[in-house]
Design an enzyme around this catalytic site. Structure first.
Site, PDB file in Angstrom:
ATOM      1  N   ALA A 182      -3.710   7.365  -5.174  1.00 36.93           N
ATOM      2  CA  ALA A 182      -2.455   7.023  -5.351  1.00 36.93           C
ATOM      3  C   ALA A 182      -2.414   5.461  -5.638  1.00 36.93           C
ATOM      4  CB  ALA A 182      -1.583   7.309  -4.058  1.00 36.93           C
TER       5      ALA A 182
ATOM      6  N   GLY B 105       0.888  -1.210  -0.047  1.00 35.84           N
ATOM      7  CA  GLY B 105      -0.102   0.036   0.094  1.00 35.84           C
ATOM      8  C   GLY B 105       0.784   0.938  -0.098  1.00 35.84           C
ATOM      9  N   ASN B 106       0.240   2.439   0.459  1.00 36.54           N
ATOM     10  CA  ASN B 106       1.067   3.594   0.379  1.00 36.54           C
ATOM     11  C   ASN B 106       0.210   4.427   1.593  1.00 36.54           C
ATOM     12  OD1 ASN B 106      -0.989   5.594  -0.953  1.00 36.54           O
ATOM     13  ND2 ASN B 106      -0.498   3.676  -2.985  1.00 36.54           N
ATOM     14  N   TYR B 107       1.028   5.805   1.606  1.00 31.87           N
ATOM     15  CA  TYR B 107       0.334   6.718   2.966  1.00 31.87           C
ATOM     16  C   TYR B 107      -0.803   7.575   2.409  1.00 31.87           C
ATOM     17  CZ  TYR B 107       4.949   5.425   5.099  1.00 31.87           C
ATOM     18  OH  TYR B 107       5.958   4.837   5.909  1.00 31.87           O
ATOM     19  N   SER B 108      -1.234   7.566   1.017  1.00 31.09           N
ATOM     20  CA  SER B 108      -2.501   8.281   0.735  1.00 31.09           C
ATOM     21  C   SER B 108      -3.419   8.571   1.767  1.00 31.09           C
ATOM     22  CB  SER B 108      -2.716   8.099  -0.651  1.00 31.09           C
ATOM     23  OG  SER B 108      -4.001   8.620  -0.986  1.00 31.09           O
TER      24      SER B 108
END
Ligand code: CTP
Length: 407
Positions: free
Chosen positions: A278, A210-213
């Protein structure tokens, strides 16, 4: 004709010297054709009399929860539903604190908490109170809840000191309200698709890439498009945000493939699509059916495959009359990379964030963007709360559609 004509406005007045300016504000609002209900705090009445305010507004001023002699209850809930907007001018440090923390011990704060419509807040206080970190933190909280802060001016204050804290002039406050209402319904009948948040690409039943969005920019855009009359479909990856707006249809997805499917399904009916998500560029080739265990001596290797590019897929499907907007988050060669994405994905405009700008990254409430359009036009904006950035982006989209003679 003023866009305020026929609008229902609650004017909240707190106890500060600037309350004398609220009389001019009330007169201007009434002159513009608005119906104004004054709600004043007990301290406000020490500065300005309800008789003056009720004569000008032609309505009894509300201050207490009950009328003492009749026991009549003043419904802050009904007031909150009645209003097309609420403007609190002046807003004192104490009321800002109560509003930010939900301390509903007077009619003004309960009305604020019940208000369904846009709230404008015009703070006024001495410069040191204004600059105090607690006041600033309260203002930032209130801004992050979607309230519009009408910043105080710098100048001579009642204390004789000079600095930031003077309530904005009534004429300027009216300008802000007029601007809000004149563009508040400029997107009626338009259908807008927004992607927001991160995607999650499963590794096994308990892990993902995943990512920090945080989704904040996309959700702010959805709220703003809806408040300007558009019907919004918000396709969102997993985020901690909520949206409760009858003009927004929320489609929750997890992976990039699910996001693509949801977007391609609705895109043909859309006028505008804003790709704010994102999206993970890669996903594990195989998803383990069971949790990958640690007992193996070898470190597991995850083979990745490319995810679909949702913006580029919609770019290939785009028809005349549709406006496709992308975002670019870059660490270097920002403009060059953004222009390359604009072309490659067949976008009409791209909103560029640089990771080098402080306060313009994942998870923050602020953003600093440049917008570049396919006709070469470009606009650079300063650091702003995401809800204000959303308005800048929407204004740019509308301008571009006019230029391309779409609307
Ligand atoms: N985007 C998308 N689908 C993807 C990747 C990106 O729809 N699989 C969209 C984003 O929502 C954004 C734009 O494309 O509007 C640019 O995203 P970004 O991550 O900056 O670009 P990438 O194409 O992924 O390129 P890179 O990661 O190499 O910068």
């Amino acid at each position: 004709m003023s866009p305020l004509k026929g609008k229902h406005i609650i004017l909240g007045i707190c106890g500060g010297i600037a309350a004398y300016k609220s009389v001019s504000l009330l007169r201007l609002l009434v002159k513009a054709g608005a119906e104004v209900q004054v709600v004043i705090t007990p301290a406000g009445k020490e500065f300005i009399t309800p008789v003056t305010l009720s004569s000008l507004s032609q309505k009894p001023v509300v201050s207490e929860f009950f009328t003492a002699n009749t026991g009549e209850w003043h419904s802050h809930v009904d007031l909150g539903l009645w209003a097309d907007c609420m403007v609190i001018a002046p807003a004192t440090a104490s009321t800002l604190g109560k509003m930010a923390h939900g301390i509903a011990d007077n009619m003004l704060v309960t009305t604020y908490l019940s208000a369904k419509s846009q709230v404008f807040i015009a703070p006024a206080m001495d410069l040191d109170m204004m600059a105090h970190p607690s006041t600033q933190a309260n203002i930032e909280s209130l801004r992050s809840y979607g309230n519009i802060i009408i910043e105080p001016e710098s100048g001579e204050l009642a204390s004789g000191l000079v600095g930031k804290g003077r309530m904005e002039e009534p004429e300027k406050i009216v300008d802000v309200l007029e601007e809000y209402f004149s563009k508040s319904l400029d997107l009626i009948g338009k259908r807008v698709l927004i992607t927001a948040g991160p995607t999650r690409e499963k590794i096994d039943p308990v892990r993902f890439i995943g990512n920090y969005s945080s989704g904040k920019m996309g959700y702010s855009l959805a709220e703003k498009f809806a408040s300007r009359g558009a019907q919004v479909t918000l396709v969102s990856g997993p985020v901690a945000l909520k949206i409760d707006n009858p003009s927004v249809t929320l489609v929750k997805v997890e992976s990039a493939r699910e996001m693509l499917e949801a977007c391609t399904h609705v895109f043909p009916d859309m006028d505008i699509a804003v790709m704010c998500a994102a999206v993970a560029d890669y996903a594990p080739k195989d998803v383990a059916e069971r949790k990958i265990k640690r007992e193996h001596d070898d470190v597991p290797v995850i083979h990745l495959v490319k995810n679909p590019d949702i913006a580029a897929s919609l770019g290939a499907l785009k028809k005349d009359g549709q406006t496709l907007v992308g975002f670019a988050l870059e660490t270097d060669h920002e403009v060059e990379n953004a222009c390359e994405k604009l072309l490659r994905k067949n976008l009409d405009m791209i909103v560029l964030n640089s990771m080098r700008d402080k306060g313009a990254c994942f998870g923050t409430d602020t953003n600093k963007v440049s917008i570049i359009a396919s006709d070469g036009s470009r606009m650079d904006f300063g650091l702003k709360p995401k809800c204000e950035v959303a308005d800048d982006i929407i204004d740019f989209i509308i301008g571009l559609r006019k230029k391309f003679m779409i609307d």
